[in-house]
Write a protein that holds these residues in place. Structure first.
Motif, mmCIF file in Angstrom:
data_model
loop_
_atom_site.group_PDB
_atom_site.id
_atom_site.type_symbol
_atom_site.label_atom_id
_atom_site.label_comp_id
_atom_site.label_asym_id
_atom_site.label_seq_id
_atom_site.Cartn_x
_atom_site.Cartn_y
_atom_site.Cartn_z
ATOM 1 N N ILE A 32 53.024 28.393 21.823
ATOM 2 C CA ILE A 32 51.858 29.124 21.321
ATOM 3 C C ILE A 32 50.627 28.396 21.828
ATOM 4 O O ILE A 32 50.523 27.173 21.719
ATOM 5 N N TYR A 86 45.476 32.982 19.080
ATOM 6 C CA TYR A 86 46.702 32.245 19.370
ATOM 7 C C TYR A 86 47.747 33.247 19.858
ATOM 8 O O TYR A 86 47.980 34.274 19.218
ATOM 9 N N ALA A 101 51.761 33.727 21.192
ATOM 10 C CA ALA A 101 53.113 33.187 21.361
ATOM 11 C C ALA A 101 53.728 33.771 22.631
ATOM 12 O O ALA A 101 53.590 34.962 22.907
ATOM 13 N N TRP A 102 54.417 32.935 23.392
ATOM 14 C CA TRP A 102 54.956 33.364 24.682
ATOM 15 C C TRP A 102 56.286 32.680 24.964
ATOM 16 O O TRP A 102 56.636 31.664 24.353
ATOM 17 N N ALA A 107 55.347 38.201 26.064
ATOM 18 C CA ALA A 107 54.192 37.864 25.228
ATOM 19 C C ALA A 107 53.544 39.151 24.758
ATOM 20 O O ALA A 107 53.641 40.194 25.435
ATOM 21 N N ILE A 167 59.967 34.318 19.744
ATOM 22 C CA ILE A 167 58.522 34.450 19.550
ATOM 23 C C ILE A 167 58.195 34.723 18.087
ATOM 24 O O ILE A 167 57.241 34.166 17.529
ATOM 25 N N LEU A 171 58.347 31.497 16.240
ATOM 26 C CA LEU A 171 57.166 30.668 16.479
ATOM 27 C C LEU A 171 56.002 31.131 15.610
ATOM 28 O O LEU A 171 55.282 30.310 15.015
ATOM 29 N N LYS A 172 55.824 32.419 15.516
ATOM 30 C CA LYS A 172 54.719 32.950 14.711
ATOM 31 C C LYS A 172 54.909 32.630 13.226
ATOM 32 O O LYS A 172 53.940 32.344 12.518
ATOM 33 N N MET A 194 53.917 29.092 12.741
ATOM 34 C CA MET A 194 52.462 28.973 12.780
ATOM 35 C C MET A 194 51.844 29.426 11.467
ATOM 36 O O MET A 194 50.833 28.867 11.007
ATOM 37 N N ALA A 197 49.365 34.242 14.644
ATOM 38 C CA ALA A 197 49.457 34.275 16.107
ATOM 39 C C ALA A 197 49.929 35.644 16.537
ATOM 40 O O ALA A 197 50.669 36.324 15.830
#
Length: 299
Positions: free
Chosen positions: A106, A204, A206-207, A221, A284, A287-288, A291, A298
């Motif tokens: 991210i 932000y 995420a990828w 993404a 992804i 990850l979010k 976050m 994100a």
């Protein structure tokens, strides 16, 4: 709390029941070689690194010499005032590039469009050290940060800013060198970059990118992405990267000698693993969610 019972030699894959997925800090754990959460340090102070590897494999990543880095609530940024531009910041993972890998993270671009009077400026959150002038130890003083294209090609992820670049976007750029220096892998001189209308540039994002020497790569993404299926180009690039002992570079780096403002919030590596687009979308989402524990959303 849950309990996972493993029966050696047993294979229950045919029964059709949902699988139990092992998670580490909310991220799928199988084949996870490095996980950098950038959560250590005091907000507002200079960040000296290294980025602690939370995978348990001990792959801590020191800052690349010449980096300018500060701890933020979201991660690590090149500037606290969102005005000062530098060559950027990057951490140098000890994990080498392999024939198959998946990288993720991210990051965000903090360079306002009005700071770019002409052309385009790129912030790079991931690249391979073989695409720098000094692969064994990249330096922020390198004139080709993440952009060296000496005949074997290059591959990196970047966020762009132009005088009118106000929408959140992220893209992957790949090129072959001589004699194909005007051709991107598999599709002409293009930089496919998913965008999301109505979202600010400094969001932000995420990828994830998954690479396979025998196939090419897939980038994801902003709810979209692209696949560049070119085995020949992928093989040429990774063979060179391995020949120079290239390793993964994460951060907010100015493309070539450009100056930028950017931030990295988390990053990681799956070694020897290629993930599908659907699997990367699950990653992804993880990850979010991580976050969100920082109180930050994100895209």
């Amino acid at each position: 709390m849950s309990i996972l019972i493993t029966v050696p030699g047993a294979d229950f894959s045919a029964i059709g029941n949902p699988k139990v997925n092992k998670l580490l800090y909310g991220v799928p754990a199988d084949n996870l070689e490095a996980l950098y959460l950038f959560e250590s340090g005091t907000v507002g102070e200079a960040y000296a690194g290294p980025a602690t590897d939370r995978s348990g494999r001990g792959n801590d990543a020191p800052l690349i010499p010449g980096s300018v880095a500060f701890k933020t609530a979201g991660g690590v940024a090149t500037s606290l005032d969102r005005v000062t531009r530098t060559g950027g910041l990057a951490v140098f993972s000890p994990v080498p590039l392999t024939d198959k890998f998946t990288v993720f993270g991210i990051s965000r671009n903090l360079l306002p469009p009005e700071a770019v009077t002409s052309g385009t400026v790129y912030v790079i959150p991931w690249s391979a050290s073989g695409d720098w002038n000094t692969p064994a130890q990249p330096l922020m003083s390198n004139p080709n940060r993440g952009s060296l294209n000496g005949g074997d090609g290059l591959l990196h992820i970047n966020q762009q800013t132009s005088p009118t670049g106000t929408i959140a976007e992220m893209g992957a750029l790949s090129f072959r060198g001589t004699p194909n220096n005007t051709q991107a892998w598999g599709g002409g001189q293009v930089r496919p970059g998913p965008q999301m209308a109505g979202t600010p540039k400094d969001s932000y994002i995420a990828w994830a990118l998954s690479f396979d020497r025998s196939a090419g790569y897939t980038f994801r993404a902003l709810g979209g992405g692209h696949t560049i299926a070119s085995p020949e180009d992928a093989a040429v690039w990774i063979d060179y990267q391995k020949s120079v002992g290239a390793r993964h570079v994460f951060g907010a780096v100015g493309y070539t000698s450009q100056t930028v403002i950017g931030e990295i919030a988390m990053a990681g590596i799956y070694k020897n693993v290629t993930k599908t687009a659907a699997e990367m979308d699950v990653l992804i989402a993880s990850l979010k969610s991580r976050m969100a524990l920082r109180g930050i959303s994100a895209l």
